[in-house]
Design an enzyme around this catalytic site. Structure first.
Site, mmCIF file in Angstrom:
data_model
loop_
_atom_site.group_PDB
_atom_site.id
_atom_site.type_symbol
_atom_site.label_atom_id
_atom_site.label_comp_id
_atom_site.label_asym_id
_atom_site.label_seq_id
_atom_site.Cartn_x
_atom_site.Cartn_y
_atom_site.Cartn_z
ATOM 1 N N ASP A 104 -3.111 -9.507 17.831
ATOM 2 C CA ASP A 104 -3.417 -8.205 17.264
ATOM 3 C C ASP A 104 -4.890 -7.946 17.544
ATOM 4 O OD1 ASP A 104 -3.276 -5.919 15.563
ATOM 5 O OD2 ASP A 104 -1.841 -6.984 14.287
ATOM 6 N N ASP A 212 -4.256 -2.169 17.721
ATOM 7 C CA ASP A 212 -4.250 -1.476 16.437
ATOM 8 C C ASP A 212 -4.689 -0.015 16.605
ATOM 9 O OD1 ASP A 212 -4.185 -2.193 13.433
ATOM 10 O OD2 ASP A 212 -6.117 -1.167 13.601
ATOM 11 N N GLU A 265 -0.226 0.475 18.810
ATOM 12 C CA GLU A 265 0.190 1.095 17.550
ATOM 13 C C GLU A 265 -0.296 2.545 17.571
ATOM 14 O OE1 GLU A 265 -0.350 0.698 12.711
ATOM 15 O OE2 GLU A 265 -2.044 0.548 14.070
ATOM 16 N N HIS A 338 3.682 -5.417 8.443
ATOM 17 C CA HIS A 338 2.784 -5.702 7.332
ATOM 18 C C HIS A 338 2.245 -4.445 6.650
ATOM 19 C CE1 HIS A 338 0.264 -4.679 10.659
ATOM 20 N NE2 HIS A 338 -0.797 -4.644 9.870
ATOM 21 N N ASP A 339 2.529 -3.276 7.220
ATOM 22 C CA ASP A 339 2.060 -2.014 6.629
ATOM 23 C C ASP A 339 3.165 -1.247 5.929
ATOM 24 O OD1 ASP A 339 -0.530 -2.338 7.647
ATOM 25 O OD2 ASP A 339 -0.010 -1.344 9.541
HETATM 26 C C1 GLC Z 1 -3.350 -0.518 11.407
HETATM 27 C C2 GLC Z 1 -3.000 -1.866 10.817
HETATM 28 C C3 GLC Z 1 -3.291 -1.835 9.360
HETATM 29 C C4 GLC Z 1 -4.759 -1.577 9.173
HETATM 30 C C5 GLC Z 1 -5.198 -0.311 9.899
HETATM 31 C C6 GLC Z 1 -6.682 -0.255 10.019
HETATM 32 O O1 GLC Z 1 -2.560 0.491 10.922
HETATM 33 O O2 GLC Z 1 -1.690 -2.186 11.114
HETATM 34 O O3 GLC Z 1 -2.904 -3.012 8.704
HETATM 35 O O4 GLC Z 1 -5.055 -1.454 7.812
HETATM 36 O O5 GLC Z 1 -4.701 -0.254 11.210
HETATM 37 O O6 GLC Z 1 -7.138 -1.249 10.892
#
Ligand code: GLC
Length: 571
Positions: A104, A212, A265, A338-339
């Site tokens: 990640d 990310d 993402e 995880h989100d």
């Molecule tokens: C992404 C991650 C998340 C994080 C955010 C800021 O959405 O998956 O867990 O809080 O980015 O980095």
């Protein structure tokens, strides 16, 4: 990586990825926080499941304002998680088992404790001043007074997206927490620093990245106010995003042997954009995590504004993405990470009588779509939401900020907590239950967040040897993707698009047809009209059945949350 045959460029189409959130996976040193030692000790679990890739949530040095998504040193491991040597060990151990490691990586922002930011904030004349987004207070306002922020944007994690740095009197932009300042990708030095760090990781042996919030890196540089205080129109899929991603591809990936994966993402990414991001001819990303289906239960005021969602909404959304990326591009398939809250509680039914069957049904449907499936740790055990009843059970910065903010704005605390109970990211962050012992085999110390209340019954030890378990069902689905090319490469045709209970589709490759039928409802005796397929399924081979020790025929009525996969050849 089978044998020593070089992997195809698109090997990931037949692969399944498993996400490890290291803080909650397994603790090897008794401090209550999962770590690399814990991951190394449990690779058998992944191998048993049959997954091809481990996606490791951040383990870099970090003050942990956002559990590692706030990186203060990209080229070292946080002592909480272990050492760089252990990371090397992990790479080697995975490769030995024929698995790959995807790291990640958070490059939209750093931690405010990163040396780059320390230098940048040190003075207006710093050579790195322009590495972040610094702006003077709004004209006519004194620094620090309400409304003096350079724009009216809200941060994703509540409050303004700008924080004042007292020393120089300027504000810096942070789309997430104040401890996560956004990097300025307009500056070519920033981009080169990021690319060179990425090359360093690839040279070390990692097999790719999960980037990310990567579609946030290009901003509308004039940084305009928004009528609703929403930053999205100016930061999502921004003006130079494709240029930056193509440059990243050229600078980091091009010229290396095949076998690497770059998944982005991308919140707020319409399917037309996703097609551009993932068109192999454009050289940007291999696939993206889109958010349409995980935003279905959000109202106009955002994620905490809960909206009812039906199975039909989910089916229509995923179906749109199947057709949108059918000819060009590729889907990431996920229902949780995880989100997100646990998928069984959100899209299935987590009541004890339906939990396992609905976990299996969701997995059957997801894994048989066209795209690369992602398994979030614990989903292979059918883990559910926690049922939080008190704020002190929560740890996540997003949840805690939201609670403070919403209550201060006058919202009813009980209502705010109810939304958190359903959607807090901490639902997915409780320790992975390995067995039924006191701390579920996760730690010998006190876990950083409470164990799931069901850990004594829902755990790995109870499932890995049970052929009827959710774990074994996942295992069969993963094996099927490896064994039957139609799963990875076949076309996708949705059936019964308007049916409110049945989720069914056909996959086809070179005369092999797969039929997937699932009853995504609590109703018994659900009948699927297979006439619409134009195929006779009477003699079709049953490949996967979710109900233990049954051999149903394709046309048999479905029990609640039952799911099946059939194969017909020579059609
Ligand atoms: C992404 C991650 C998340 C994080 C955010 C800021 O959405 O998956 O867990 O809080 O980015 O980095």
């Amino acid at each position: 990586m089978t044998g020593d045959r070089a992997p195809a460029r698109d090997w990931w189409k037949a692969a399944v990825v498993y996400q490890v959130y290291p803080r909650s996976f397994a603790d090897s040193d008794g401090d209550g926080v999962g770590d690399l030692g814990g991951v190394l000790a449990h690779l058998d679990h992944l191998e048993r499941l049959g997954v091809d890739v481990l996606w490791l949530s951040p383990v870099y040095r970090s003050p942990m304002a956002d559990n590692g998504y706030d990186i203060s040193d990209y080229q070292d491991i946080d002592p909480l998680f272990g050492t760089l040597e252990q990371l090397d060990e992990l790479i080697a151990a995975l490769h030995e088992r024929g698995m790959r490691l995807v790291m990640d990586l958070v490059v939209n922002h750093t931690s405010d404790a990163h040396a780059w930011f320390a230098e940048s904030r040190s003075s207006r004349d710093s050579p790195k001043r322009d590495w972040y987004w610094w702006r003077a207070p709004r004209a006519g306002h004194a620094a620090g007074e309400p409304g003096a922020e350079p724009t009216n944007w809200r941060s994703q994690f509540s409050g303004p997206a700008w924080t004042l740095d007292e020393a120089t009197g300027d504000y810096y932009l942070h789309l997430f927490a104040a401890a996560q300042p956004d990097l300025n990708w307009e500056n070519p030095e920033v981009r080169e620093a990021v690319y060179s760090m990425m090359r360093w990781w690839l040279d070390r042996g990692v097999d790719g990245f999960r980037m990310d919030v990567i579609n946030l890196i290009s901003k509308v540089v004039s940084l305009p106010d928004d009528p609703d205080g929403d930053a999205s129109p100016y930061v999502l899929n921004g003006p130079r995003i494709h240029e930056f991603l193509q440059e990243m591809h050229r600078e980091v990936f091009a010229g290396r042997p095949p076998g690497l994966l770059n998944v982005g993402e991308t919140p707020g990414c319409p399917v037309e954009q996703a097609r551009l991001y993932t068109d192999p001819a454009r050289g940007e990303l291999d696939m993206v995590f889109q958010f349409e289906h995980v935003d279905l239960d959000s109202g106009p005021a955002g994620k905490w504004d809960l909206q009812p969602m039906t199975m039909l909404d989910l089916k229509r959304s995923l179906g749109r993405w199947q057709s949108g990326l059918a000819a060009v591009g590729w889907n990431s398939l996920y229902l949780g990470n995880h989100d997100q809250p646990r998928c069984v509680s959100r899209f299935g039914n987590d009541a004890p009588e339906h939990r396992d069957q609905s976990a299996k049904a969701l997995a059957t449907v997801l894994h048989l779509h066209r795209g690369t499936p992602y398994v979030y740790q614990g989903d292979e055990l059918g883990m559910t939401n926690v049922g939080f009843t008190r704020l002190d059970q929560l740890r996540d910065v997003e949840s805690l900020n939201h609670y403070a903010d919403a209550v201060e704005q006058g919202d009813e605390p009980a209502a705010v907590l109810a939304a958190l109970r359903y959607k807090s990211r901490d639902n997915a962050r409780t320790p992975l239950p390995w067995d039924s012992s006191a701390q579920a085999g996760f730690t010998t110390g006190t876990p950083w967040i409470d164990l799931h209340p069901d850990a004594t019954t829902v755990n790995a030890a109870a499932q890995v040897d049970d052929p009827d378990s959710v774990f074994s069902h996942y295992r069969r689905l993963i094996a099927l993707r490896h064994d039957e090319p139609t799963v990875a490469h076949g076309t996708f045709e949705m059936l019964l698009a308007d049916d409110e209970q049945v989720y069914a589709f056909v996959r086809e490759l070179d005369g092999t047809l797969l039929l997937v039928v699932a009853n995504l409802s609590d109703s018994a005796g659900v009948v699927v009209d297979l006439a619409v397929t134009g195929t006779d399924w009477a003699g079709a081979e049953l490949l996967v059945s979710s109900v233990p020790r049954t051999t149903p025929a394709a046309a048999d009525p479905l029990a609640p949350w039952e799911s099946r996969v059939f194969r017909a050849t020579g059609q």
